[in-house]
Design a protein around this motif. Structure first.
Motif, PDB file in Angstrom:
ATOM      1  N   GLN A  44      13.523  -5.313  -2.816  1.00 17.88           N
ATOM      2  CA  GLN A  44      12.359  -5.388  -3.685  1.00 17.88           C
ATOM      3  C   GLN A  44      11.068  -5.369  -2.876  1.00 17.88           C
ATOM      4  OE1 GLN A  44      12.529  -8.361  -6.749  1.00 17.88           O
ATOM      5  NE2 GLN A  44      10.370  -8.185  -7.256  1.00 17.88           N
ATOM      6  N   LEU A  45      10.078  -4.644  -3.396  1.00 14.57           N
ATOM      7  CA  LEU A  45       8.748  -4.586  -2.801  1.00 14.57           C
ATOM      8  C   LEU A  45       7.827  -5.566  -3.524  1.00 14.57           C
ATOM      9  CD1 LEU A  45       8.657  -0.721  -2.748  1.00 14.57           C
ATOM     10  CD2 LEU A  45       8.506  -2.098  -0.675  1.00 14.57           C
ATOM     11  N   ASP A  46       6.968  -6.213  -2.773  1.00 17.58           N
ATOM     12  CA  ASP A  46       5.996  -7.113  -3.375  1.00 17.58           C
ATOM     13  C   ASP A  46       4.788  -7.194  -2.459  1.00 17.58           C
ATOM     14  OD1 ASP A  46       5.665  -9.242  -5.650  1.00 17.58           O
ATOM     15  OD2 ASP A  46       4.957 -10.206  -3.830  1.00 17.58           O
ATOM     16  N   SER A  47       3.616  -7.342  -3.073  1.00 17.41           N
ATOM     17  CA  SER A  47       2.375  -7.292  -2.306  1.00 17.41           C
ATOM     18  C   SER A  47       2.073  -8.580  -1.538  1.00 17.41           C
ATOM     19  CB  SER A  47       1.202  -6.981  -3.237  1.00 17.41           C
ATOM     20  OG  SER A  47       1.079  -7.979  -4.236  1.00 17.41           O
ATOM     21  N   VAL A  48       2.720  -9.697  -1.881  1.00 19.50           N
ATOM     22  CA  VAL A  48       2.417 -10.971  -1.216  1.00 19.50           C
ATOM     23  C   VAL A  48       2.859 -10.909   0.245  1.00 19.50           C
ATOM     24  CG1 VAL A  48       2.851 -13.453  -1.203  1.00 19.50           C
ATOM     25  CG2 VAL A  48       2.616 -12.242  -3.381  1.00 19.50           C
ATOM     26  N   ASN A  49       1.957 -11.295   1.127  1.00 22.86           N
ATOM     27  CA  ASN A  49       2.248 -11.212   2.557  1.00 22.86           C
ATOM     28  C   ASN A  49       1.930 -12.525   3.262  1.00 22.86           C
ATOM     29  OD1 ASN A  49       3.122  -9.867   4.886  1.00 22.86           O
ATOM     30  ND2 ASN A  49       1.046  -9.207   5.413  1.00 22.86           N
ATOM     31  N   VAL A  50       2.091 -13.636   2.567  1.00 23.00           N
ATOM     32  CA  VAL A  50       1.721 -14.919   3.158  1.00 23.00           C
ATOM     33  C   VAL A  50       2.652 -15.301   4.314  1.00 23.00           C
ATOM     34  CG1 VAL A  50       3.085 -16.295   1.527  1.00 23.00           C
ATOM     35  CG2 VAL A  50       1.081 -17.307   2.620  1.00 23.00           C
ATOM     36  N   VAL A  87      14.274   5.463  -0.750  1.00 24.45           N
ATOM     37  CA  VAL A  87      13.190   6.005  -1.551  1.00 24.45           C
ATOM     38  C   VAL A  87      12.709   4.906  -2.483  1.00 24.45           C
ATOM     39  CG1 VAL A  87      14.730   6.894  -3.367  1.00 24.45           C
ATOM     40  CG2 VAL A  87      12.486   7.959  -3.004  1.00 24.45           C
ATOM     41  N   GLU A  88      11.440   4.967  -2.878  1.00 28.45           N
ATOM     42  CA  GLU A  88      10.890   3.960  -3.792  1.00 28.45           C
ATOM     43  C   GLU A  88      11.068   4.372  -5.247  1.00 28.45           C
ATOM     44  OE1 GLU A  88       6.963   2.477  -3.147  1.00 28.45           O
ATOM     45  OE2 GLU A  88       7.093   2.759  -0.972  1.00 28.45           O
ATOM     46  N   ALA A  94       9.885  -2.828  -8.552  1.00 26.51           N
ATOM     47  CA  ALA A  94       9.545  -1.826  -7.557  1.00 26.51           C
ATOM     48  C   ALA A  94      10.413  -2.091  -6.335  1.00 26.51           C
ATOM     49  CB  ALA A  94       8.068  -1.914  -7.194  1.00 26.51           C
ATOM     50  N   CYS A  95      11.225  -1.122  -5.963  1.00 31.22           N
ATOM     51  CA  CYS A  95      12.247  -1.347  -4.937  1.00 31.22           C
ATOM     52  C   CYS A  95      12.386  -0.138  -4.029  1.00 31.22           C
ATOM     53  CB  CYS A  95      13.613  -1.597  -5.590  1.00 31.22           C
ATOM     54  SG  CYS A  95      13.790  -3.194  -6.416  1.00 31.22           S
ATOM     55  N   THR A 185       6.501  10.551  -5.858  1.00 26.88           N
ATOM     56  CA  THR A 185       7.152   9.404  -5.247  1.00 26.88           C
ATOM     57  C   THR A 185       6.269   8.937  -4.095  1.00 26.88           C
ATOM     58  OG1 THR A 185       9.225   8.522  -4.356  1.00 26.88           O
ATOM     59  CG2 THR A 185       8.598  10.752  -3.662  1.00 26.88           C
ATOM     60  N   THR A 186       6.748   8.001  -3.315  1.00 24.46           N
ATOM     61  CA  THR A 186       5.976   7.511  -2.174  1.00 24.46           C
ATOM     62  C   THR A 186       6.384   8.284  -0.936  1.00 24.46           C
ATOM     63  OG1 THR A 186       5.918   5.316  -3.166  1.00 24.46           O
ATOM     64  CG2 THR A 186       5.354   5.476  -0.835  1.00 24.46           C
TER      65      THR A 186
END
Length: 407
Positions: A44-50, A87-88, A94-95, A185-186
């Motif tokens: 899984q993709l996620d924007s959090v980068n803490v 591939v995304e 979003a994976c 796609t990405t």
């Protein structure tokens, strides 16, 4: 229908996700990456980068310290010698998923396209002609981000292409529509910004040329992948892995039972019937340790996590800080097949440390060796992230013994 204990179900589930395997004794390679992907199927993709981006963390949990460019190269670069592996697309969310699984989601792309076209207020109807300009620009310039596309289409600084007058946000909305419909796609990512490209420049020819499976066949394959990844799960658990429609999932599970791919079983204390993949093993004991990010597929489905581990887990990113119970970005700690603790982590680049803002033992757990094992895994994570050490705060009942070991 046979009945099994929760402990057996837990060992089946943990082993299915690869935690029954020893970590590599040498630097992990693309072969090790493939082995994990064959089990979990999606990242899984996620924007959090803490602490660390979500798509990197599950591999660290299973492989230990590995070069992150293994994922970057597999997902966003390719050559004749080293073809693209990932591939995304929208899978669980979003994976990143194996390129070979792209055809199994074409029915979802068609569903998204139909959804966009049927809604009068959707971007397909309010800014549909913009899609032609976007596709033409991506063909000329891709991989390219939405911001650069806005400028290219005359919605910001820079040259203006022929076309209508559009709202800047329409460009991003059109890109996401075309992405959902499988027309974009990405190609790569810059930082975490998606750079759009055409599928024919990203995916292998054999994948693009593969015939589109019938919806029922595709769903059945996806549920089979879910069953392999989870080992043992209820029908809603299996459905959730790829976010399938209930009716489609239920039909697929019935067909897989009839085919002998999954076996219905009862787990004591579970309300619903469970389904065990016939190849899932139930080891007598699971050994090893791992820090699980909030988006690790072992703990995705929070109700299942509570059933398996008696572990109530909720991500508290969107909870106001005074109301958080455990912290902003909490990693459960898996030790010998049990979730025994949780830690709120932050990669503090300014101080060059992995900061433990809170550390909590699970109720009823014999703390014993937990601080030492957790400290070892935290040190390994800090080293993997290029940080000089671990700094433990004072929140939580595990903080003091953990700090003593770290010190």
């Amino acid at each position: 229908m046979r009945t099994i204990s929760p402990a057996v179900a837990r060992r089946i589930a943990v082993a299915a996700q690869g935690f029954g395997d020893a970590r590599p004794g040498t630097m992990p390679t693309r072969q090790h990456l493939n082995r994990v992907l064959n089990r979990v199927r999606v990242l899984q993709l996620d924007s959090v980068n803490v602490a660390v981006r979500a798509h990197y963390a599950p591999l660290f949990a299973r492989l230990g310290a590995y070069p992150m460019n293994l994922v970057d190269d597999a997902a966003w670069t390719h050559s004749a010698r080293r073809p693209r592996l990932l591939v995304e697309y929208w899978a669980h969310a979003a994976c990143l998923l194996p390129v070979a699984d792209w055809p199994l989601l074409r029915h979802r792309m068609a569903d998204y396209q139909r959804h966009y076209l049927e809604r009068a207020d959707s971007v397909a109807n309010t800014a549909g002609h913009l899609a032609d300009d976007v596709l033409a620009a991506v063909k000329d310039l891709g991989p390219i981000g939405a911001g650069a596309l806005e400028r290219e289409l005359g919605l910001g600084a820079g040259p203006r292409r022929a076309g209508g007058w559009w709202n800047r946000t329409d460009v991003k909305r059109v890109c996401e529509w075309l992405f959902a419909a499988g027309e974009l796609t990405t190609g790569t990512r810059q930082g975490f910004e998606r750079r759009y490209d055409l599928p024919e420049r990203v995916l292998p020819r054999d994948v693009l040329a593969a015939p589109e499976p019938d919806r029922a066949d595709a769903v059945r394959e996806l549920v089979t992948r879910s069953a392999t990844a989870l080992g043992i799960a209820t029908e809603p658990d299996l459905r959730d892995y790829f976010r399938l429609r209930p009716a489609d999932s239920k039909r697929a599970v019935d067909e897989l039972v009839e085919a002998g791919t999954v076996e219905p079983v009862r787990v004591r204390g579970w309300r619903d019937v469970a389904y065990r993949h016939v190849d899932a093993r139930a080891p007598r004991r699971v050994e090893g340790r791992a820090l699980l990010c909030p988006f690790d597929p072992l703990i995705w489905e929070r109700d299942r996590t509570e059933r398996l581990f008696n572990f109530h887990y909720r991500i508290e990113i969107y909870v106001p800080e005074p109301q958080r119970v455990y912290g902003y970005y909490v990693f459960p700690f898996l030790l010998d097949g049990e979730l025994v603790a949780r830690v709120d982590l932050k990669a503090d680049r300014g101080a060059d440390v992995l900061r433990v803002r809170g550390a909590f033992a699970e109720p009823g757990v014999d703390v014993g060796r937990v601080p030492a094992e957790l400290a070892g895994e935290l040190r390994l994570m800090a080293e993997w992230l290029g940080l000089s050490g671990v700094a433990v705060g004072d929140r939580g009942d595990l903080a003091a013994p953990l700090a003593a070991v770290v010190a």
